[in-house]
Design an enzyme around this catalytic site. Structure first.
Site, PDB file in Angstrom:
ATOM      1  N   ASP A  15       0.814  -1.218   0.000  1.00 54.85           N
ATOM      2  CA  ASP A  15       0.000   0.000   0.000  1.00 54.85           C
ATOM      3  C   ASP A  15       0.844   1.263   0.000  1.00 54.85           C
ATOM      4  OD1 ASP A  15      -2.035  -1.896   0.324  1.00 54.85           O
ATOM      5  OD2 ASP A  15      -2.009  -1.677   2.497  1.00 54.85           O
ATOM      6  N   GLU A 188     -11.759   0.791  -3.202  1.00 53.40           N
ATOM      7  CA  GLU A 188     -11.006   1.250  -2.033  1.00 53.40           C
ATOM      8  C   GLU A 188      -9.773   2.028  -2.468  1.00 53.40           C
ATOM      9  OE1 GLU A 188     -10.418  -2.519  -0.150  1.00 53.40           O
ATOM     10  OE2 GLU A 188      -8.714  -3.052  -1.418  1.00 53.40           O
TER      11      GLU A 188
END
Length: 521
Positions: A15, A188
């Site tokens: 991420d 997301e």
């Protein structure tokens, strides 16, 4: 050389989020249940990165007590505005518990960073910030659509203004977009940018597994409506199949260099020995060009490659880290982590200079607690780990040694302990799905013990010695896929480290580790 190799951050660094300040680039990644939280890296050329610390390095910032495996800190975003760095992220308390979002600030990227500013009424995960031209600040995240989910894991991206004075969200919430790929699920990791008069919303869709992808939409107004790019997804590897060497590409952040080039950092994994991703999700770099007002990733190919042309930036290499930590420094190096927030003074670099002393705690490696453990990420498919330990077990429950850890129920422990006849033994324990098997055991004399763990792909070998260099193999061809998230579940990669445990019993005993060496082969 005019090329670079992916990944740019090998090992469990998922991420990624990136920002630029002048000629300097800074990047952060997720850490889940590991502490300190959110490593921060510095680069001048987008290829060579040096860790300069952690954003969340104090217990007042990060209380991971009771946090289950693969929960904790999700998807940080780093941004810079008017002399201040902002890191915003999600703290996931449990599998079913609250997802709480907060941000911290610093004037220097290496810290110190502030204590958390917790945001009220900020549902969902993966928050991000946009500092607009007019001075307003906008928060984006994901949530269940107000009108309800139309299919499993259907989410939408939403926006609200952030008041930096009050440190809270303010005004109405706006629904922006529920993705380009209907039925794919899990919209997301939104990042919002203002580029050439348009607001661009880059998100991930398809979950973090094989169907992961990057999509984009744009609008002339920050609150929408957002137009989906007809080329979506702009990046995915799911069409390449599971035999391709780079899989589950997604969760991206864009950056423009001072030279006007655009690049994207994203996650992907390197499966090996079948579809097994022991190292978890890693950070990769890929070029972006703009065509007709839309980003095109790696034009002509559209995928992340192993070797690619470097950014048009002066190369800046950092001094390489030593493969061997002799524990001579007064503090642990940044590459070391604990499981959850460390409680108690269970480690010391000063009580015996040149050694890392681990005191035995009742917590074991098989519990979702804070054991006496320090570890570092696996970063190579082929690697070797060596250490030496001085440890005299005083009871049948006391153990210390090496551990290769996917989670509390999937691990290999190469440990010193007592046999049923109260003899000191070294043994290799495989724990899979919570069930333990002793793969090999040898009686050893008291004193210093040398331990070596080698991985050739998914084939693991364990050697020990009572005299330096005189290795004896205790187990070979052990199954490394036990350490893959594809068997263990969850979102983390494998850690290799050292531990000392009373396994349920309090103890004043300790283990002294003279060095720890990790070498990619």
């Amino acid at each position: 050389m005019n090329t670079f190799r992916n990944p740019i951050l090998p090992g469990f660094y998922p991420d990624p989020s990136i920002c630029r300040v002048g000629d300097d680039y800074y990047m952060v990644t997720s850490t889940f249940e590991y502490y300190p939280g959110v490593p921060i890296f510095h680069s001048h050329d987008l290829v060579n990165w040096r860790q300069i610390g952690h954003v969340l390095d104090r217990p007042s910032q990060l209380n991971l007590d009771g946090t289950p495996t693969s929960r904790g800190i999700y998807a940080p975003t780093i941004r810079y505005n008017n002399g201040v760095f902002y890191m915003i992220t999600t703290f996931v308390e449990s599998a079913t518990g609250a997802r709480r979002n907060f941000y911290v600030t610093a004037t220097e990227p290496a810290g110190a960073w502030s204590d958390p500013n917790w945001l009220n009424d900020a549902p969902g995960i993966d928050p991000s910030l946009l500092f607009d031209d007019d001075g307003k600040v906008y928060y984006t995240g994901n949530r269940v659509p107000p009108e309800g989910q139309q299919y499993p894991k259907h989410m939408e991206i939403w926006l609200q203004e952030l008041d930096l004075e009050e440190k809270q969200l303010t005004g109405p919430k706006f629904s922006l977009w529920d993705g380009a790929l209907k039925q794919i699920h899990a919209q997301e990791s939104p990042h919002l940018y203002k580029i050439n008069g348009f607001y661009y919303l880059v998100i991930a869709e398809g979950g973090t597994g094989f169907t992961h992808s990057v999509t984009v939409a744009r609008s002339e107004n920050v609150t929408g409506p957002y137009e989906s790019c007809k080329m979506n997804p702009i990046l995915t590897h799911r069409h390449l199949g599971k035999q391709y060497g780079i899989v589950n590409v997604g969760h991206a952040d864009l950056i423009e260099t001072q030279c006007g080039e655009w690049w994207m950092v994203c996650i992907a994994s390197r499966p090996y020995g079948g579809y097994h991703r022991n190292m978890g999700r890693e950070t990769f770099l890929v070029p972006v060009q703009w065509e007709d007002g839309w980003p095109v990733v790696n034009p002509g190919k559209g995928i992340v490659e192993w070797e690619m042309t470097r950014p048009n930036l002066p190369e800046k290499r950092w001094p390489s880290l030593s493969a061997c930590d002799h524990f001579d420094a007064p503090v642990l190096e940044d590459r070391w982590n604990f499981i959850r927030t460390p409680r108690g003074d269970f480690w010391s670099l000063s009580e015996r200079p040149g050694h890392l002393r681990l005191r035995l705690k009742p917590e074991s490696m098989t519990e979702e607690l804070n054991p006496s453990f320090v570890g570092r990420r696996q970063q190579h498919i082929y690697f070797a780990v060596r250490t030496s330990v001085e440890f005299t077990p005083n009871g049948p429950s006391e153990t210390a040694g090496l551990v290769a850890l996917q989670n509390h129920d999937f691990q290999y422990r190469f440990e010193c302990g007592l046999s049923g006849e109260d003899q000191t033994v070294v043994r290799v324990v495989c724990r899979e799905q919570g069930e333990e098997t002793v793969l090999g055991s040898k009686v050893v004399p008291p004193g210093k013990l040398y331990l070596q763990f080698e991985a050739i792909g998914q084939s693991l070998r364990f050697d020990f010695a009572t005299e330096s260099g005189r290795w004896e193999t205790i187990v070979e061809n052990a199954d490394g896929t036990v350490l893959s998230s594809d068997k263990a579940g969850g979102f983390v990669g494998t850690y290799i480290g050292i531990f000392a445990s009373g396994n349920g019993s309090a103890s004043s005993n300790y283990a002294d580790f003279d060095y720890f060496e990790y070498v990619g082969l």
